[in-house]
Scaffold this active site. Structure first.
Site, PDB file in Angstrom:
ATOM      1  N   HIS A 110       0.837  -1.207   0.000  1.00 40.25           N
ATOM      2  CA  HIS A 110       0.000   0.000   0.000  1.00 40.25           C
ATOM      3  C   HIS A 110       0.869   1.252   0.000  1.00 40.25           C
ATOM      4  O   HIS A 110       2.089   1.161   0.037  1.00 40.25           O
ATOM      5  CB  HIS A 110      -0.991   0.003   1.164  1.00 40.25           C
ATOM      6  CG  HIS A 110      -0.351   0.010   2.513  1.00 40.25           C
ATOM      7  ND1 HIS A 110       0.165  -1.121   3.078  1.00 40.25           N
ATOM      8  CD2 HIS A 110      -0.137   1.002   3.396  1.00 40.25           C
ATOM      9  CE1 HIS A 110       0.672  -0.819   4.269  1.00 40.25           C
ATOM     10  NE2 HIS A 110       0.491   0.454   4.480  1.00 40.25           N
TER      11      HIS A 110
ATOM     12  N   HIS B 266       1.536   3.780   2.058  1.00 40.04           N
ATOM     13  CA  HIS B 266       2.200   4.463   3.170  1.00 40.04           C
ATOM     14  C   HIS B 266       3.708   4.478   2.951  1.00 40.04           C
ATOM     15  O   HIS B 266       4.274   3.521   2.417  1.00 40.04           O
ATOM     16  CB  HIS B 266       1.870   3.762   4.490  1.00 40.04           C
ATOM     17  CG  HIS B 266       0.554   4.202   5.041  1.00 40.04           C
ATOM     18  ND1 HIS B 266      -0.171   3.424   5.897  1.00 40.04           N
ATOM     19  CD2 HIS B 266      -0.174   5.313   4.856  1.00 40.04           C
ATOM     20  CE1 HIS B 266      -1.292   4.047   6.207  1.00 40.04           C
ATOM     21  NE2 HIS B 266      -1.318   5.206   5.588  1.00 40.04           N
TER      22      HIS B 266
ATOM     23  N   ASP C 179       6.189   4.138   4.834  1.00 38.35           N
ATOM     24  CA  ASP C 179       7.005   3.091   5.431  1.00 38.35           C
ATOM     25  C   ASP C 179       6.871   1.775   4.659  1.00 38.35           C
ATOM     26  O   ASP C 179       7.417   0.761   5.037  1.00 38.35           O
ATOM     27  CB  ASP C 179       6.692   2.906   6.918  1.00 38.35           C
ATOM     28  CG  ASP C 179       5.251   2.576   7.178  1.00 38.35           C
ATOM     29  OD1 ASP C 179       4.425   2.803   6.271  1.00 38.35           O
ATOM     30  OD2 ASP C 179       4.926   2.092   8.268  1.00 38.35           O
ATOM     31  N   HIS C 180       6.058   1.795   3.592  1.00 37.46           N
ATOM     32  CA  HIS C 180       5.969   0.616   2.736  1.00 37.46           C
ATOM     33  C   HIS C 180       6.420   0.894   1.300  1.00 37.46           C
ATOM     34  O   HIS C 180       6.639  -0.026   0.548  1.00 37.46           O
ATOM     35  CB  HIS C 180       4.543   0.058   2.731  1.00 37.46           C
ATOM     36  CG  HIS C 180       4.193  -0.584   4.023  1.00 37.46           C
ATOM     37  ND1 HIS C 180       4.232  -1.944   4.223  1.00 37.46           N
ATOM     38  CD2 HIS C 180       3.820  -0.055   5.205  1.00 37.46           C
ATOM     39  CE1 HIS C 180       3.888  -2.224   5.477  1.00 37.46           C
ATOM     40  NE2 HIS C 180       3.629  -1.087   6.091  1.00 37.46           N
TER      41      HIS C 180
ATOM     42  N   HIS D  76      -7.338  -1.326   5.802  1.00 39.36           N
ATOM     43  CA  HIS D  76      -6.256  -0.430   6.186  1.00 39.36           C
ATOM     44  C   HIS D  76      -6.340   0.942   5.531  1.00 39.36           C
ATOM     45  O   HIS D  76      -6.780   1.888   6.171  1.00 39.36           O
ATOM     46  CB  HIS D  76      -4.919  -1.087   5.924  1.00 39.36           C
ATOM     47  CG  HIS D  76      -3.772  -0.330   6.503  1.00 39.36           C
ATOM     48  ND1 HIS D  76      -3.676  -0.073   7.848  1.00 39.36           N
ATOM     49  CD2 HIS D  76      -2.675   0.237   5.922  1.00 39.36           C
ATOM     50  CE1 HIS D  76      -2.587   0.627   8.074  1.00 39.36           C
ATOM     51  NE2 HIS D  76      -1.953   0.833   6.929  1.00 39.36           N
TER      52      HIS D  76
ATOM     53  N   ASP E 253      -0.007  -4.179   5.698  1.00 37.95           N
ATOM     54  CA  ASP E 253      -0.832  -3.780   6.840  1.00 37.95           C
ATOM     55  C   ASP E 253      -2.270  -4.083   6.488  1.00 37.95           C
ATOM     56  O   ASP E 253      -2.690  -3.863   5.366  1.00 37.95           O
ATOM     57  CB  ASP E 253      -0.686  -2.274   7.112  1.00 37.95           C
ATOM     58  CG  ASP E 253       0.678  -1.950   7.683  1.00 37.95           C
ATOM     59  OD1 ASP E 253       1.429  -2.907   7.962  1.00 37.95           O
ATOM     60  OD2 ASP E 253       0.990  -0.764   7.841  1.00 37.95           O
TER      61      ASP E 253
ATOM     62  N   GLU F 230       1.743  -8.799   9.466  1.00 39.99           N
ATOM     63  CA  GLU F 230       2.174  -7.683  10.307  1.00 39.99           C
ATOM     64  C   GLU F 230       1.684  -7.958  11.724  1.00 39.99           C
ATOM     65  O   GLU F 230       0.769  -8.750  11.924  1.00 39.99           O
ATOM     66  CB  GLU F 230       1.578  -6.365   9.785  1.00 39.99           C
ATOM     67  CG  GLU F 230       0.070  -6.301   9.918  1.00 39.99           C
ATOM     68  CD  GLU F 230      -0.421  -5.001  10.532  1.00 39.99           C
ATOM     69  OE1 GLU F 230       0.360  -4.337  11.218  1.00 39.99           O
ATOM     70  OE2 GLU F 230      -1.594  -4.678  10.329  1.00 39.99           O
TER      71      GLU F 230
ATOM     72  N   HIS G 184       7.016  -6.559  11.329  1.00 40.78           N
ATOM     73  CA  HIS G 184       6.384  -5.265  11.517  1.00 40.78           C
ATOM     74  C   HIS G 184       5.741  -5.162  12.906  1.00 40.78           C
ATOM     75  O   HIS G 184       4.562  -4.898  13.043  1.00 40.78           O
ATOM     76  CB  HIS G 184       5.324  -5.082  10.420  1.00 40.78           C
ATOM     77  CG  HIS G 184       5.061  -3.646  10.086  1.00 40.78           C
ATOM     78  ND1 HIS G 184       4.369  -2.825  10.916  1.00 40.78           N
ATOM     79  CD2 HIS G 184       5.394  -2.897   9.027  1.00 40.78           C
ATOM     80  CE1 HIS G 184       4.270  -1.638  10.371  1.00 40.78           C
ATOM     81  NE2 HIS G 184       4.900  -1.655   9.217  1.00 40.78           N
TER      82      HIS G 184
END
Lengths: 969, 599
Positions: B67, B69, B71-72, B156, B177, B202, B413
């Protein structure tokens, strides 16, 4: 002449009526029968390719086949079946066989052997499956014959080993539908195949094909439905199926488990991996709860629904369903619900939540936490939070059913239900409000819960608000602050949505009468009285003030100390409201005032009802005095009618009955009066005035009979006969009057013809009732029928006249329950002086809000009529969705009516009213007779006597002031 | 055959998700995230870890982004353009649409505001996006001949997906996530019973079980409603994507339901753009929004309008969503400073705040804040905290494991201590092994791959016809010949195998002598044996042949008198290799001797 007449009558019948078709054209049928099967035979022989044959069969299937020719057709089909090489054609033939054996009146046992024989040599799986389906049809038609069933089941068992899922599917279905249910039959039959259907079906629970597994479970359920007691041993098998890969299997398995849990609730099953044992119903409950978090929503809905009906489950299991242990970083956390409860019990109320307010408290033993319990834990918590609203609704319904049977559970689930009031889907919200209402006997709302409940009062959806008012009507509130809160919120609601007035007042009425002691300390504050000073008198027309008074007066009814707190003007307002809003304000025992009616009603109602007696007595009096002199009869009827009308006004529960009989007597009175007229003795054209009276009477009777037939709910066929009989008399009267007043015989032909048709159809419709009508008009008329048919119109008229005079007065039996349909328009009120202005040529929407009582099928019958001052009338059919059904027998119509007109010079009033449209097709009599005959013959009648064809005014007209302005340039 | 789960980034840590999976010789990189906490080299995963020398493109078969975000996906342009990777990158359509906006925003902040150099450029983001292949939900994408991937809905945020990666019969599911409880704008994660060999999940909330969402929502709405009724202003600092949309929908529907008139504003810029994408990808939202969109797209807000700086000074009640979420800079802080002095106003923090930000300070109860320029700001407005999080909690993770039925679970995670607890629970309740590798650690999981074998239809039909009822789950014994030829396996009937290989059939017969003490004549003994066998073996065809021998199915039994001792009879039992089972049973039966009471 008359022969000619009769012939024409029949001609007409053959044109339009189906029933006639059957007995008259029987000859024709016999002609077509052989030709039909023969034609098929020829067609099939002609067919060169399978595709051709298929086409012929498809064409053939479109036409219905008569009962007598079914067998022949089947034989021909079978013959072709054996010859046919193409599987698709055989398949079609097999399906046709099934269709044909469904034909009403045909007994398929003669073709059963052939059908079974065809199975033997069949190679194609699809055709086999279809043949089994045909056998199923045959079997279901011959359920009374155990040996046939036996044989079919045996056949099915034989084919259970087939490699195609379709065939096995059908076999299981067949066994499920036809397998022996009674133990006795199983013993008699020596055949080993039918010995234990349950075992046979049970073996297929592990079939490799999911469709067959599903079919096996369904067959088992089918057996259960047919009354076979399933063995408990199946339970463990079914439990294994819950973990199946396929949703339809799981869904069916859930059902099976539910059935078993209802059959053996108390037997004990062991818990795997431990030595403990629990009741089967508890175990099943746990398993079904587990399915509430299944991957497929179909299964979830199924599981949630079934949970509701498992009432024998033990309470600690039940309460687990609402339990969800919260934790945060391995420390136990309290739920918001628990915190709210604690806040409430500690006396603090509604503090804003701070960060860390929900900080976790004690440490949890990591070993003790069970993340996925096999039990019922949190099933409803999951169900209510589900993604699909279907699941949520099912869960709410289940909660409702369980809470109704367990008060302690009701108390516990309250928090969750209150939460559901904020669901994003309106249906769910509405459903949870209704649920809450249903369980309201078991619960008392805490203040914080009430707060949430009341917040919904601001919802813009009218349905939600009204449901909430209904809920508040029957809620228990624990504190006086609660009552105050409710009142404040309701008043807020009133100012925001003034249209809710009625419903809010009603709600406050119940709130007051339920909590007199809680209202008492609030009275000074609510009335804003002061111990020393006089406060200004509030405005009597203020709906909010009325609302407060409604609350107080209803509380005062069971709290005699309350009136002491009232100030002078309150008493005056009481008197006013008691008169104007008597349904909301109860009679009070006020100091210095006499109570008029209150002691009378409650004391006598329990035993024999005198008013009921009175009704029957007065009716008997009328029926007994048959042979009084005409004057006497008239007077008696007049008095009785007057009595009955008054009775209806006084006793609301008898109103329907009294009105109904009064109307009937009125008709009779009119008839007698008309027959008393002098015009019968004198040459016709001289007495135009009286003649007008007689024909007016006939018209009125007709009108009244339609009212009697369609406006009352609970009218039975006995009454319908009498009503129709009365109508027939009115028509006879009409005929006579016309005959007397018109010259020449030509117009009379048509009328006589029609009248005779009607007599005929009357006879056909009510043939079973005729024995009860001895001495009546129709009875005599039917005796004279042969003569009537052959005689001239003038003679017919003469005969009619004498029979009409001689006929006796029919006794009208009363049904158990009779209610008159009523309607009341709430909006528009008709009080407004401000005209509704709109530009001519454009439309304006007028909100119409009305309550309907005892109207059957309002969606189809209730119409809105708008009458413009120029006499133009407009009939509007409200949408079916505009009707809501708040309670049994009650309906609410909330709709918009679009008005439009050309420009007027000044505002004028239009009339809006509700009409009850009737259609003789829907006549209650037609339910038991072939439909078409009755309706067709009635439809041929000139029915335009009423103002609007086929409608009865249902409500009082309401005047609306409108002003179409000319468009500005 | 093994899997290597290598965590250049994630592992037992939140942020910087980047996992390398080797499955049956294929290497797949899952997510390519950055760490928010660092501003130096540590913010990106260390890609040199993957291959010491040689190009990434040669080593990796594909990259999957779950996705948008950061951090991904934050390190994606760095990875593809600066380190150099030209292979395919897979992500869902919404992710592909929104990802570049976020990357661009991120780039702007680091380069334009903080003045960093040696960072990826806008052009690099664009080039990187050209390498992206967008996938649909439940669409099976063939990366190459053997490797295929399939996306599942994950909740999410908009466009978040779980991916199943499959090579032959081995498969891995990577969740990214996900959220198992639906919220106001997205549905719940769902996966079918795909029984992967490994589930990589996660575990942000490994030790938390959350309360019902409804209470939180209700509290939130009640607070906003009360403040607005009082005439106060509500400030909700949010990040541009995700929660902001959820809260908007929540307020929008509430306004609609309650017929409220107070204006709601939404800070312009990024959020506005994001809303546009939410409008487009309506199929990715929850049931309610999907169903009502025919009448009205829920993201076309009726009550929520774009915010203008000047509106903050307008009198009367209003609700404002402003970025960023932690009140550390930008519009939200400006508005906060304007409104903080009035106790009628309220600020609602919808998420976690990092230490040092204004958000954190006011949440911990500080009422006097020191702003830039030595100003002291007294906070009189109410401060509320509402947590809206879109990660699965412990129960949700368990639920997903139950749905997917994996053979192994691997947790990433999350924090090590919390993961330990969840690991223990998973092992205890599902009896599957669970792994939790640390950063840079490799976990190897051995699988039992099943090997597909072609079977000839004739043989299959013949063999299934022998058994009574075909049983779904139980293994079934079959007789046939396995031919391994040209890297393929075939199961054929022995006759065919012989024919194909040009061999002649040899028969193997076992013969066994059984001595029986029986003084009677031979044919009588035979008769006794016959009766005995017939009595015992009811399901088999036992025949007495005219030449004095007995056959049981195809087994032959003959009796002769012992040459020396006439009282002893020798029974000759002979069977073929195929009937070994029955034959040995018969011998043991005969060795026990005949029953005495024979008539």
């Amino acid at each position: 002449m008359a022969a000619h007449l009769k012939k024409r009558v029949y001609e007409e019948f053959t044109k339009v009526v189906q029933q006639q078709h059957e007995d008259l054209s029987a000859k024709k049928l016999r002609l077509t029968k052989p030709s039909k099967s023969a034609a098929l035979h020829v067609d099939l022989c002609k067919a060169t390719s399978p595709a051709d044959a298929l086409q012929y069969l498809l064409q053939f299937a479109r036409k219905p086949v008569e009962v007598e020719s079914v067998e022949g057709v089947v034989r021909i089909l079978l013959e072709h079946y054996y010859k046919e090489n193409d599987a698709s054609v055989r398949l079609k033939i097999a399906s046709l066989l099934g269709l044909l054996s469904k034909t009403a009146g045909f007994s398929p046992d003669c073709i059963m052997d052939d059908a079974i024989n065809t199975l033997q040599n069949e190679k194609s799986h699809q055709v086999l499956a279809q043949l089994l389906d045909t056998l199923l049809v045959i079997g279901t038609k011959l359920t009374e014959n155990p040996s046939v069933r036996m044989r079919l089941v045996e056949v099915a068992c034989k084919h259970l080993t087939d490699s195609s899922h379709g065939v096995r599917n059908k076999c299981l279905q067949l066994i499920g539908c036809l397998g022996p249910v009674e133990k006795g039959v199983a013993k008699e039959a020596e055949s080993q195949a039918a010995k234990d259907v349950q075992k046979i079906i049970g073996d297929h629970f592990n079939d490799q094909d999911p469709r067959v597994r599903t079919a096996a479970i369904k067959a088992m359920l089918q057996l259960h439905e047919r009354g076979l007691k399933l063995q408990q041993a199946i339970y463990s098998q079914a439990c294994k199926l819950l973990a199946d890969d396929y949703e339809q299997v799981r869904s069916a398995a859930v059902q099976l488990i539910w059935v078993l849990s209802q059959l053996y609730p108390e037997s004990i099953v062991p818990i795997p991996s431990s030595n403990e044992e629990i009741r089967l119903v508890d175990d099943a409950f746990g398993k079904i709860c587990h399915m509430v978090s299944d991957g497929s929503w179909v299964v979830r809905v199924q599981a949630a629904k079934l949970l509701g009906s498992m009432q024998q489950v033990s309470s600690h299991f039940l309460e687990q369903t609402l339990d969800k242990k919260l934790m945060s970083d391995l420390r136990r956390k309290r739920t918001a619900h628990e915190r709210a409860k604690e806040l409430y019990s500690s006396g603090e109320f509604s503090s804003g939540r701070k960060w860390g307010d929900d900080a976790p408290k004690e440490e949890i033993d990591t070993g003790a936490v069970n993340l996925i319990e096999s039990g019922a834990c949190g099933a409803f918590v999951h169900g209510l939070e589900d993604e699909m609203y279907e699941v949520r609704i099912a869960a709410v319904e289940a909660l409702c059913m369980l809470a109704q049977s367990s008060p302690s559970f009701a108390e516990k689930c309250l928090d969750f239900l209150v939460d559901m009031f904020n669901d994003e889907i309106e249906e769910v919200r509405l459903q949870s409000i209704h649920t809450m209402r249903k369980i309201s006997n078991n619960i008392t709302l805490r203040e914080d819960q009430l707060d949430t409940v009341l917040a919904v009062l601001e919802d813009s959806s009218r349905d939600i608000r009204e449901a909430l008012h209904e809920l508040l009507c029957c809620t228990n509130v624990s504190t006086k602050e609660g009552i105050h809160l409710a009142l404040v919120e309701l008043l807020k609601n009133l100012t925001k949505y003034p249209t809710d007035r009625e419903s809010i007042w009603k709600c406050l009425k119940f709130l007051g009468s339920r909590h007199p002691t809680l209202v008492l300390p609030l009275v000074p504050e609510l009335l804003s009285t002061h111990p020393f000073f006089d406060t200004p008198e509030p405005d009597m027309d203020d709906p909010a003030y009325i609302a407060v008074l409604v609350l107080i007066f209803n509380a005062a009814k069971s709290c005699p100390t309350m009136p002491a707190l009232f100030s002078d003007h309150t008493f005056r307002h009481y008197a006013y409201l008691r008169d104007s809003l008597s349904h909301l304000v109860p009679p009070l025992r006020l100091p210095g005032r006499k109570l008029v009616s209150s002691p009378v009603s409650p004391s006598i109602t329990p035993h024999e009802d005198p008013s009921q007696q009175f009704l029957h007595q007065s009716l008997e009096r009328v029926y007994n005095l048959q042979h009084l002199d005409p004057q006497g009869i008239q007077e008696l009827l007049e008095f009785t009618i007057r009595d009955l009308q008054r009775l209806g006004e006084l006793q609301s529960e008898l109103a329907g009955m009294a009105d109904f009989t009064a109307t009937y007597l009125q008709c009779q009175l009119l008839l007698i009066k008309a027959l008393q007229e002098k015009l019968w003795n004198v040459a016709a054209p001289l007495y135009l005035k009286q003649n007008a009276l007689a024909s007016a009477a006939a018209k009125q009777i007709l009108e009244e009979t339609y009212k009697m037939e369609f406006m009352y709910s609970g009218v039975e066929s006995r009454q319908v006969v009498i009503i129709h009989h009365m109508r027939l008399q009115a028509k006879a009267l009409q005929l006579i009057v016309t005959a007397r007043t018109t010259r020449g015989v030509e117009p009379l032909f048509g009328m006589c013809e029609k009248f005779l048709q009607e007599v005929d159809s009357f006879q056909r419709c009510f043939i079973s009732e005729l024995p009860h009508m001895q001495g009546s008009f129709v009875d005599k008329l039917l005796d004279l029928m042969p003569r009537l048919v052959t005689s001239k119109p003038s003679e017919v008229v003469k005969i009619l006249q004498t029979t009409l005079r001689q006929s006796t007065f029919l006794h009208l039996p009363l049904p158990e329950q009779l209610h008159r349909a009523t309607a009341n328009i709430i909006e528009p009120t008709g009080e407004s002086d401000n005209p509704l202005r709109f530009t001519s040529g454009l439309v304006v929407a007028l909100d119409v809000d009305a309550t309907l009582e005892h109207v059957q099928d309002p969606q189809g019958t209730v119409k809105v009529q708008v009458l413009y001052p120029d006499g133009q009338a407009q009939l509007i059919h409200p949408k079916p969705a505009d009707f809501r059904n708040p309670g049994p027998g009650r309906h609410r119509l909330i709709t918009q009516v679009y008005l439009s007109h050309t420009a007027w010079t000044e505002p004028c009033q239009i009339e809006v009213r509700l009409l009850l449209a009737y259609n003789s097709n829907r006549s209650k009599a037609s339910a038991k007779i072939p439909k078409s005959t009755w309706s067709e013959s009635l439809e041929a009648l000139p029915q335009s006597e009423n103002g609007i064809e086929g409608t009865i005014p249902l409500s009082k007209p309401v005047k609306v002031y409108i002003m179409p302005k000319p468009a500005r340039r | 055959l093994s899997f290597f789960c290598l965590g250049p980034g994630a592992g037992q840590d939140v942020g910087r998700s980047c996992i390398l999976v080797s499955i049956a010789g294929k290497n797949v990189m899952l997510d390519c995230g950055m760490h928010m906490g660092y501003n130096d080299d540590r913010r990106f995963p260390d890609f040199s870890y993957i291959t010491q020398n040689g190009r990434l493109t040669d080593f990796l078969d594909c990259v999957i982004i779950s996705h948008f975000h950061l951090d991904h996906c934050g390190a994606l342009p760095y990875f593809s353009e600066m380190v150099g990777y030209d292979g395919p990158i897979y992500m869902t359509h919404p992710t592909k649409a929104i990802c570049p906006i976020l990357l661009e925003d991120y780039r702007k902040i680091t380069v334009d505001k903080k003045g960093e150099t040696n960072f990826f450029t806008s052009q690099m983001i664009k080039d990187c996006m050209k390498k992206v292949v967008a996938v649909h939900l439940h669409q099976t994408v063939q990366v190459d001949e053997e490797l295929e991937i399939k996306a599942y809905y994950a909740g999410h945020v908009l466009g978040a997906a779980m991916f199943q990666i499959k090579v032959g019969c081995e498969s891995v599911v990577y969740t990214g996530d996900y959220n198992m409880t639906p919220d106001r704008h997205l549905g719940a994660a769902w996966i079918d019973k795909c029984r992967p060999d490994l589930l990589i999940s996660e575990s942000t909330y490994a030790t938390t079980i959350r309360d019902s969402k409804r209470c939180r929502e209700r509290d939130f709405l009640k607070k906003v409603h009360e403040t607005v009724e009082r005439g106060g202003k509500v400030l909700i600092p949010v990040f541009a994507l995700g929660r902001a949309q959820e809260l908007c929908i929540l307020l929008e529907t509430f306004w609609e339901r309650m017929n409220l008139k107070a204006p709601i504003y939404f800070s312009t810029g990024l959020t506005e753009k994001a809303n546009h994408y939410y409008k487009l990808f309506i199929t990715w939202t929850n049931q309610k929004i999907r169903k009502t969109f025919v009448q009205r797209n829920m993201f076309e807000f009726k009550h929520i309008k774009a915010f203008d700086r000047a509106f903050a000074d307008n009198p009367g009640p209003m609700v404002v969503f402003a970025t960023p979420g932690m009140l550390h800079a930008g519009q939200s802080l400006q508005i906060f400073r304007k409104w903080a002095g009035n106790e009628k106003n309220m600020v609602i923090m919808p998420g976690y705040c990092v230490q040092g930000t204004v958000g954190h300070k006011i949440l911990s109860g500080q009422r006097k804040l020191e702003m830039e320029g030595r100003q002291i700001l007294e906070v009189k407005m109410q401060v509320e905290y509402m947590s809206f999080s879109a990660h699965a909690d412990a129960k949700g993770i368990m639920q997903l494991i139950r749905q997917a039925e994996p053979r192994n679970v691997l947790l990433v995670h999350g924090e090590a201590k919390k993961m330990e607890f969840l690991k223990q629970k998973i092992e205890q309740e599902f009896h599957v092994s669970c792994y939790m590798p640390a950063n840079g650690e490799t976990a190897t999981i051995f699988t039992n791959p099943s090997i597909p074998v072609d079977i000839s239809l004739g043989l299959l039909k013949r063999e299934t016809a022998i058994g009574l009822l075909p049983d779904a789950k139980k293994p079934k014994l079959m007789h046939g010949t396995l031919i391994m030829k040209d890297n393929s396996f075939r199961l054929v009937s022995p006759e065919q195998a012989l024919k194909e290989l040009g061999l002649t059939e040899h028969q193997l017969r076992f013969t066994c002598r059984v001595h029986i003490q029986d003084p009677r004549k031979e044919h009588e003994t035979v008769l006794r044996v016959y009766n005995h066998l017939k009595g015992v073996l009811k399901d088999y065809s036992v025949q007495h042949l005219p030449d004095g021998s007995i056959t049981v199915e195809s087994i032959l039994i003959q009796a002769t008198a012992h040459s020396e001792d006439q009282g002893t009879k020798v029974l000759l039992v002979s069977w073929t290799y195929q009937d070994e089972e029955l034959g040995s049973y018969l011998t043991s039966l005969l060795k026990k001797g005949l029953p005495q009471s024979t008539s």
